[in-house]
Design a protein around this motif. Structure first.
Motif, PDB file in Angstrom:
ATOM      1  N   THR A   1       0.834  -1.205   0.000  1.00  0.00           N
ATOM      2  CA  THR A   1       0.000   0.000   0.000  1.00  0.00           C
ATOM      3  C   THR A   1       0.866   1.251   0.000  1.00  0.00           C
ATOM      4  OG1 THR A   1      -1.776  -1.129   1.199  1.00  0.00           O
ATOM      5  CG2 THR A   1      -1.777   1.278   1.257  1.00  0.00           C
ATOM      6  N   TRP A   2       1.889   1.243   0.854  1.00  0.00           N
ATOM      7  CA  TRP A   2       2.790   2.394   0.931  1.00  0.00           C
ATOM      8  C   TRP A   2       3.522   2.605  -0.392  1.00  0.00           C
ATOM      9  CZ3 TRP A   2       8.145   2.442   0.355  1.00  0.00           C
ATOM     10  CH2 TRP A   2       8.767   3.672   0.634  1.00  0.00           C
ATOM     11  N   GLY A   3       4.045   1.528  -0.965  1.00  0.00           N
ATOM     12  CA  GLY A   3       4.790   1.644  -2.214  1.00  0.00           C
ATOM     13  C   GLY A   3       3.923   2.134  -3.367  1.00  0.00           C
ATOM     14  N   THR A   4       2.694   1.607  -3.425  1.00  0.00           N
ATOM     15  CA  THR A   4       1.784   2.032  -4.496  1.00  0.00           C
ATOM     16  C   THR A   4       1.415   3.505  -4.342  1.00  0.00           C
ATOM     17  OG1 THR A   4       0.855  -0.207  -4.589  1.00  0.00           O
ATOM     18  CG2 THR A   4      -0.421   1.557  -5.620  1.00  0.00           C
ATOM     19  N   SER A   5       1.133   3.919  -3.116  1.00  0.00           N
ATOM     20  CA  SER A   5       0.781   5.318  -2.870  1.00  0.00           C
ATOM     21  C   SER A   5       1.947   6.244  -3.193  1.00  0.00           C
ATOM     22  CB  SER A   5       0.354   5.502  -1.406  1.00  0.00           C
ATOM     23  OG  SER A   5      -0.829   4.774  -1.132  1.00  0.00           O
ATOM     24  N   LEU A   6       3.175   5.774  -2.937  1.00  0.00           N
ATOM     25  CA  LEU A   6       4.354   6.574  -3.244  1.00  0.00           C
ATOM     26  C   LEU A   6       4.486   6.781  -4.757  1.00  0.00           C
ATOM     27  CD1 LEU A   6       6.972   7.982  -2.349  1.00  0.00           C
ATOM     28  CD2 LEU A   6       8.116   5.750  -2.487  1.00  0.00           C
ATOM     29  N   VAL A   7       4.294   5.687  -5.515  1.00  0.00           N
ATOM     30  CA  VAL A   7       4.367   5.790  -6.976  1.00  0.00           C
ATOM     31  C   VAL A   7       3.288   6.740  -7.485  1.00  0.00           C
ATOM     32  CG1 VAL A   7       4.088   4.527  -9.146  1.00  0.00           C
ATOM     33  CG2 VAL A   7       5.389   3.511  -7.277  1.00  0.00           C
ATOM     34  N   LEU A   8       2.085   6.618  -6.937  1.00  0.00           N
ATOM     35  CA  LEU A   8       0.978   7.484  -7.358  1.00  0.00           C
ATOM     36  C   LEU A   8       1.272   8.949  -7.023  1.00  0.00           C
ATOM     37  CD1 LEU A   8      -2.070   5.277  -6.302  1.00  0.00           C
ATOM     38  CD2 LEU A   8      -1.242   5.721  -8.626  1.00  0.00           C
ATOM     39  N   LYS A   9       1.921   9.172  -5.876  1.00  0.00           N
ATOM     40  CA  LYS A   9       2.270  10.535  -5.484  1.00  0.00           C
ATOM     41  C   LYS A   9       3.287  11.132  -6.449  1.00  0.00           C
ATOM     42  CE  LYS A   9       3.983  13.280  -1.588  1.00  0.00           C
ATOM     43  NZ  LYS A   9       4.486  13.238  -0.181  1.00  0.00           N
TER      44      LYS A   9
END
Length: 322
Positions: free
Chosen positions: A184-192
């Motif tokens: 979840t953290w990694g995906t949100s980081l990429v999206l950011k």
């Protein structure tokens, strides 16, 4: 507030000029990728047909069916991921977006597959960010699954290409990143980084497990596809089957990282040949089956994408909100 679902079909507003232009662009893109796929199919058809002459038609047919099943299972995993990010879209609509869009991988630079999926998703009333996020997560989970399955071919890979050892070093890291909190953290980081909204809610073990399981089953079915071809000329029975499953996982993983090439062409075949020769085939036989496998992949992609488009059109309803 009235949703898109509540709007009566008879009261549809006429399309704007922008919408009409986007429709034309989508159709041009679809025709373009189909053209690239057909070109690749035609360029390898002679060698493909020559190879299959020595294979029993039953094995060839079952091999193609195994590929179709692999694609359908993988598509289900994609749909599960996209459904977790919003309102469920159903398998028919999800297959149309995923399978027709995935034909973009035949255009040099596999990013076209994701762009086409996003446009098809938008046409169906889904946010582009949702489609992109679902595809991104499935790709990551699928690569980790492939790395795990590729352990079955580890001896053959190490003996033929020691440099490939780095793939297996990534397995512990990949498995750790599948923890829902980290994913979840990694995906949100990429999206950011891409200036997209973060995930609406954290990912759970259930959805990650389903996507991982679907990817694993798909790799195994692809291995069955290759084994049915190779076994026709005397590749060892069970040991050959295990190697073929691992070979497909290795080949597809390497092909994924070779994103500049259309569908990983060339790179994927090198990995397949390396493992098949270790199972007892000659270099010539292994190369022929690698080419036959690629052609059958293209045929299966076109068949499933076409079937998905027809099925979605026959069951099409008013688009649901993203």
């Amino acid at each position: 507030m009235t949703t898109v679902e509540e709007l009566p079909a008879a009261g549809k507003q006429p399309k704007s000029t922008k919408a009409k232009i986007l429709d034309v662009v989508r159709w041009v893109a679809i025709l373009l990728v189909i053209g690239f796929a057909a070109k690749q199919l035609a360029s390898n058809w002679g060698e493909f047909w020559h190879t299959l002459r020595d294979v029993a038609w039953q094995s060839s047919l079952l091999s193609l069916l195994a590929l179709v099943a692999a694609i359908m299972v993988s598509t289900w995993g994609w749909q599960v991921m996209v459904d977790d990010l919003g309102k469920p879209i159903g398998y028919a609509r999800g297959a149309q977006i995923c399978l027709v869009g995935s034909l973009g991988k035949y255009v040099p630079g596999s990013v076209w597959a994701y762009l086409l999926q996003m446009e098809l998703g938008r046409k169906a009333g889904l946010a582009r960010a949702r489609i992109f996020t679902g595809s991104l997560i499935q790709l990551g989970v699928g690569v980790v699954s492939a790395l795990v399955v590729s352990l079955l071919a580890a001896p053959a890979v190490f003996s033929n290409s020691p440099r490939a050892m780095w793939l297996f070093v990534l397995i512990p890291v990949g498995l750790a990143m599948l923890h829902p909190k980290i994913l979840t953290w990694g995906t949100s980081l990429v999206l950011k980084i891409l200036r997209r909204p973060p995930l609406a809610h954290p990912l759970g073990w259930k959805v990650v497990g389903k996507v991982f399981g679907a990817s694993t089953v798909a790799w195994c079915l692809q291995g069955i596809h290759l084994w049915l071809l190779a076994n026709s000329v005397g590749a060892p029975g069970f040991s050959g089957f295990v190697l073929c499953v691992g070979a497909m996982a290795v080949a597809m993983t390497v092909g994924t990282f070779a994103f500049i090439l259309p569908s990983g062409v060339g790179v994927r075949e090198v990995a397949q040949v390396a493992v098949l020769t270790a199972s007892g085939l000659t270099v010539g036989q292994a190369t022929a089956f690698a080419v036959a496998s690629r052609v059958m992949f293209t045929v299966a992609d076109l068949l499933t994408a076409g079937a998905a488009a027809v099925a979605a059109r026959s069951t099409r309803s008013v688009p649901t909100p993203a």
